[in-house]
Enzyme design. Structure first.
Site, PDB file in Angstrom:
ATOM      1  N   GLU A   1      51.199  21.437  -1.080  1.00  0.00           N
ATOM      2  CA  GLU A   1      52.093  20.283  -1.045  1.00  0.00           C
ATOM      3  C   GLU A   1      53.236  20.428  -2.051  1.00  0.00           C
ATOM      4  O   GLU A   1      54.383  20.091  -1.755  1.00  0.00           O
ATOM      5  CB  GLU A   1      51.309  18.999  -1.325  1.00  0.00           C
ATOM      6  CG  GLU A   1      50.405  18.564  -0.183  1.00  0.00           C
ATOM      7  CD  GLU A   1      51.180  18.211   1.077  1.00  0.00           C
ATOM      8  OE1 GLU A   1      52.250  17.579   0.965  1.00  0.00           O
ATOM      9  OE2 GLU A   1      50.721  18.587   2.167  1.00  0.00           O
TER      10      GLU A   1
ATOM     11  N   CYS B   1      60.024  16.001  16.380  1.00  0.00           N
ATOM     12  CA  CYS B   1      61.002  15.010  15.914  1.00  0.00           C
ATOM     13  C   CYS B   1      61.860  15.634  14.820  1.00  0.00           C
ATOM     14  O   CYS B   1      61.922  15.163  13.684  1.00  0.00           O
ATOM     15  CB  CYS B   1      60.262  13.770  15.399  1.00  0.00           C
ATOM     16  SG  CYS B   1      61.302  12.298  15.263  1.00  0.00           S
TER      17      CYS B   1
ATOM     18  N   CYS C   1      62.320  14.882  22.595  1.00  0.00           N
ATOM     19  CA  CYS C   1      61.670  13.618  22.950  1.00  0.00           C
ATOM     20  C   CYS C   1      60.760  13.749  24.172  1.00  0.00           C
ATOM     21  O   CYS C   1      59.722  13.083  24.247  1.00  0.00           O
ATOM     22  CB  CYS C   1      62.722  12.545  23.193  1.00  0.00           C
ATOM     23  SG  CYS C   1      63.686  12.130  21.710  1.00  0.00           S
TER      24      CYS C   1
ATOM     25  N   CYS D   1      58.601   4.850  21.193  1.00  0.00           N
ATOM     26  CA  CYS D   1      59.684   5.047  20.222  1.00  0.00           C
ATOM     27  C   CYS D   1      60.905   4.201  20.581  1.00  0.00           C
ATOM     28  O   CYS D   1      61.522   4.385  21.640  1.00  0.00           O
ATOM     29  CB  CYS D   1      60.066   6.523  20.177  1.00  0.00           C
ATOM     30  SG  CYS D   1      61.410   6.897  19.039  1.00  0.00           S
TER      31      CYS D   1
END
Length: 354
Positions: A40, A195, A202, A211
């Site tokens: 991370e 995305c 999409c 969405c």
């Protein structure tokens, strides 16, 4: 808080999609919080492709948090060299030592304790809790932020204080109590692979009909972007002092910009200042003799400014090897190749190597 779609349905669709389309990444083969935390931190401001080899090398050298804590900061920064944003490496080392000293190497398992550690913000803490400990905790990295902005059709600045509060509420509302480990990975993957910042796919998104941006034809428009400010330009002069015994370099202070990295002797140039004259003056300040010759110019972009670096070189003599002063040290070519130089000076070394 009323949402335009049921959180349970969002989680169900994302988890089903992730089981088929989730990326195979090395840090997903473990629940070790040390490995999750390392990945991370490395992934902040850095692409997955760039991180993977660093992650592997880092764990080979520091397989446990104890081994990282017992290492010197120089060792850590040397392995980090090239990833940029070096405060991450310093905070990584500092946090490892705190965890080993205060809790025998065991990671905290609550949000407050994690965010109290250097370099661990709310989103990183949420990722550690959800991925390593399967504890429901919201995340809001760049990929998740973009997914939520489009999902709920946020038309304002996604970084304003109003957006920050609302996006965290949405992230918390959508995070499921069951299987938060896979949910966290799934929503990050959706932002990274479907995305995307430009030209989102999409038609392949499991949330397409939920969405609001997709319904209103705004997926290619959102998030709202603002023109980036033009980066200021700084001018510097770097002096490569070479002798049969090596090259002269110094280490930057541990704290601050590019902390702990190495560089050739260098000074800032004011507007209109002649870099050749600056090279002669710096050589004299070092207590060395010679005639500096210009060998090229380097351009490099750091996070907050662009650098134009005038590079000069001068040949010394073996007697100059006694002239270590002001934190400067001599390194032969092989030693120099292993030093963590910062970006512009790494380019200088590349020219030397050629």
């Amino acid at each position: 808080m009323t949402l335009p779609c049921a959180p349970e349905e969002v989680a169900r669709r994302l988890l089903a999609w992730y089981s088929q389309k989730g990326r195979d990444l090395p840090w997903r083969k473990t629940r070790d919080p040390y490995h999750i935390w390392l990945s991370e931190i490395m992934l902040q401001q850095t692409t997955v492709a760039a991180v993977i080899p660093y992650y592997a090398r880092f764990l080979k050298r520091f397989p446990t948090i104890q081994s990282l804590a017992s290492a010197s900061l120089d060792e850590v920064i040397t392995l980090w060299a090239g990833l940029g944003y070096y405060s991450r490496a310093r905070n990584l080392h500092r946090t490892a030592r705190l965890i080993v000293e205060n809790s025998a190497g065991q990671f905290p398992e609550n949000l407050a304790a994690l965010t109290a550690l250097p370099g661990i913000g709310r989103s990183t803490a949420g990722a550690i809790l959800s991925i390593a400990f399967d504890t429901p905790a919201a995340i809001l990295d760049g990929n998740v932020r973009r997914v939520l902005v489009r999902l709920f059709c946020w038309r304002k600045d996604p970084r304003c204080s109003e957006a920050e509060k609302l996006l965290w509420k949405w992230a918390e509302a959508l995070t499921p109590a069951q299987n938060p480990h896979d949910y966290a990975q799934s929503i990050m993957d959706l932002g990274a692979t479907i995305c995307t910042p430009r030209e989102p796919c999409c038609s392949r998104c499991p949330l397409e009909d939920l969405c609001l941006s997709s319904r209103e034809g705004l997926a290619n428009v959102l998030p709202v972007t603002h023109r980036k400010q033009k980066l200021p330009v700084r001018r510097q002069m770097a002096l490569v002092v070479g002798t049969p015994g090596g090259y002269l370099l110094r280490q930057r202070p541990t704290e601050g910009f590019l902390g702990g990295l190495w560089e050739f002797p260098a000074i800032d140039l004011s507007d209109g200042q002649n870099p050749g004259q600056a090279a002669v003056r710096l050589l004299n300040d070092l207590g060395l003799c010679g005639t500096p010759c210009k060998t090229g110019e380097i351009r490099h972009a750091y996070s907050h400014f662009k650098l134009e670096l005038n590079v000069f070189s001068v040949a010394g003599t073996p007697a100059d090897l006694i002239a270590e002063r002001g934190g400067y040290r001599w390194f032969d070519h092989e030693q120099l190749a292993g030093l963590p130089l910062h970006g512009a000076h790494r380019k200088v070394f590349s020219k030397l190597a050629k």
